[in-house]
Design an enzyme around this catalytic site. Structure first.
Site, PDB file in Angstrom:
ATOM      1  N   LYS A   1      17.981   5.867  53.188  1.00 33.33           N
ATOM      2  CA  LYS A   1      18.078   6.688  51.965  1.00 33.33           C
ATOM      3  C   LYS A   1      16.685   6.757  51.339  1.00 33.33           C
ATOM      4  O   LYS A   1      16.245   5.812  50.696  1.00 33.33           O
ATOM      5  CB  LYS A   1      19.078   6.104  50.977  1.00 33.33           C
ATOM      6  CG  LYS A   1      19.229   6.927  49.696  1.00 33.33           C
ATOM      7  CD  LYS A   1      20.270   6.311  48.771  1.00 33.33           C
ATOM      8  CE  LYS A   1      20.441   7.139  47.501  1.00 33.33           C
ATOM      9  NZ  LYS A   1      19.274   7.052  46.599  1.00 33.33           N
TER      10      LYS A   1
ATOM     11  N   SER B   1      17.853   2.428  50.087  1.00 30.45           N
ATOM     12  CA  SER B   1      17.132   2.923  48.914  1.00 30.45           C
ATOM     13  C   SER B   1      16.050   1.946  48.456  1.00 30.45           C
ATOM     14  O   SER B   1      15.066   1.742  49.150  1.00 30.45           O
ATOM     15  CB  SER B   1      18.139   3.219  47.793  1.00 30.45           C
ATOM     16  OG  SER B   1      17.545   3.946  46.757  1.00 30.45           O
TER      17      SER B   1
ATOM     18  N   GLN C   1      17.114   9.719  42.631  1.00 29.44           N
ATOM     19  CA  GLN C   1      17.971  10.472  41.717  1.00 29.44           C
ATOM     20  C   GLN C   1      17.539  10.262  40.256  1.00 29.44           C
ATOM     21  O   GLN C   1      17.043   9.193  39.904  1.00 29.44           O
ATOM     22  CB  GLN C   1      19.440  10.046  41.855  1.00 29.44           C
ATOM     23  CG  GLN C   1      20.139  10.566  43.088  1.00 29.44           C
ATOM     24  CD  GLN C   1      19.651   9.896  44.349  1.00 29.44           C
ATOM     25  OE1 GLN C   1      19.560   8.662  44.425  1.00 29.44           O
ATOM     26  NE2 GLN C   1      19.311  10.693  45.344  1.00 29.44           N
TER      27      GLN C   1
END
Length: 394
Positions: free
Chosen positions: A322, A297, A326
């Site tokens: 990733k 991420s 979110q």
């Protein structure tokens, strides 16, 4: 006067609606009317849920815990999306997640990973309850307070530990080699320490970023200044096993390293996109970045940007992959919805979700496991040693 009258009317209307709704829901006749009205809605989901709740209230022989029913219903509903990064967060889970992004947390001082469907301890914090209790890297967690867990229930196991109140103890069932142990460990407040900074042999600066917490920027800037003050001639940024964190935090920290350019681009469902850019100020040193399969991420955003502009040589293993963002939507009772709302792209326009970022120079750990905490900065850390070799030649 007219404004006062409108305000008074609004207040009276709100009070009346509260009274009506309350009467509907707490009186037997009111409940029937309430559920009947909901069943007439065009929303199939609301209608079916209302009917199920009405039948359960009227017919179920056992005890009913409405909070548990609501949490379970929302959890199942959201999990049906099939997105591993989207989920309903109960009040306890959401509080633990929020706390994990802060400078200190309530816990025992371990970090875990999943290997062969088992929960394996990959890091034990120095001077922590876990360290004092004798937990070691490589220990397998079998149970928490007598309840068994494995890799499939990884999040539940961590939640069982973190939801224990500070000052209380948890009992962990541990497998170490062929031996099975039980360890009673007290939950304490532990300082996280997002950033570690050192000067290595060869006058090489070393900064390890464990996670991109919400308040990392100041610590990272101090680490950069310290490296400069100590006259470092090159720099290693260690992003190994960094699971990510705040988008804003990684943008600020990457900006300190990178010259003028795009750090990442985020694109939402409706096609809207936002570019996150760095200014012209940068760290003017030869640089290597250490990555592995657990770099994910936000850490992939930093690694991707530094690689794209050839600002750093990436050493280690391909990252996790990733490439989605979110957002958190709170419900007001302490619970929340974590929902995937966008994808992020590297400066080259690539979305690395499910793909990861490949190192410029691949170096695998001998046993295939991520480097253990106590082996970092030692001769056994072959990825670090390779990065040092590269920088000492520049």
């Amino acid at each position: 006067m007219k404004k006062k009258l409108i305000l008074l009317t609004a207040i009276i209307t709100a009070v009346v609606m509260i009274i009506i709704t309350t009467c509907f829901y707490i009186t037997p006749v009111g409940k029937v009317v309430y559920y009947k009205l909901l069943s007439l809605t065009d929303d199939v989901t609301l209608s079916k849920l209302a009917k199920a709740e009405y039948i359960i209230d009227r017919e179920f022989m056992g005890e009913i815990d409405k909070n548990t029913l609501t949490d379970s219903a929302l959890s199942g509903y959201v999990s049906a999306l099939g997105d591993p990064y989207t989920g309903y967060l109960s009040a306890n889970v959401y509080r633990n997640m929020t706390e994990s992004m802060e400078g200190s947390y309530r816990g025992i001082g371990i970090a875990c990973t999943i290997k062969d469907k088992q929960i394996v301890i990959k890091e034990v914090t120095e001077q922590s309850p876990a360290k004092n209790a004798g937990l070691e890297v490589g220990d397998i967690i079998l149970s928490v307070n007598g309840k068994k867990y494995n890799g499939d229930t990884f999040s539940d196991a961590l939640s069982a530990i973190k939801s224990t109140k500070e000052g209380k103890s948890v009992i962990l069932g541990i497998k170490r080699g062929e031996e099975t142990l039980e360890k009673e460990i007290k939950i304490s407040r532990i300082s996280r320490g997002y950033v570690e900074e050192k000067i290595l042999d060869g006058n090489i600066g070393y900064i390890r970023i464990k996670t991109f917490g919400t308040d990392i920027a100041e610590d990272f800037e101090k680490a950069i200044k310290s490296i400069h003050d100590k006259k470092a001639e090159s720099l290693i940024i260690d992003l190994r096993s960094n699971p990510g964190g705040s988008l804003e935090s990684v943008v600020v920290t990457t900006d300190l390293l990178l010259g003028e350019g795009i750090i990442t681009t985020v694109k939402a469902k409706d096609g809207d996109k936002e570019e996150y850019k760095s200014d012209k100020n940068e760290v003017d040193l030869p640089m290597c970045v250490l990555i592995n399969s657990e770099s994910a991420s936000a850490s992939e955003i930093m690694a991707g940007a530094l690689k794209h502009y050839k600002k750093a040589t990436l050493v280690g293993e391909k990252t996790f992959g990733k490439g989605v963002v979110q957002a958190i939507y709170e419900f007001g009772d302490g619970s929340a919805l974590k929902l995937t709302v966008a994808k992020y792209f590297t400066p080259s326009g690539e979305c690395i979700d499910g793909v990861g970022i490949s190192p410029d120079i691949e170096v695998l750990m001998p046993d295939g496991m991520p480097v253990a905490e106590e082996k970092i900065l030692t001769e056994e850390d072959v990825q670090l040693q390779r990065a040092k070799e590269i920088l000492m030649k520049k």
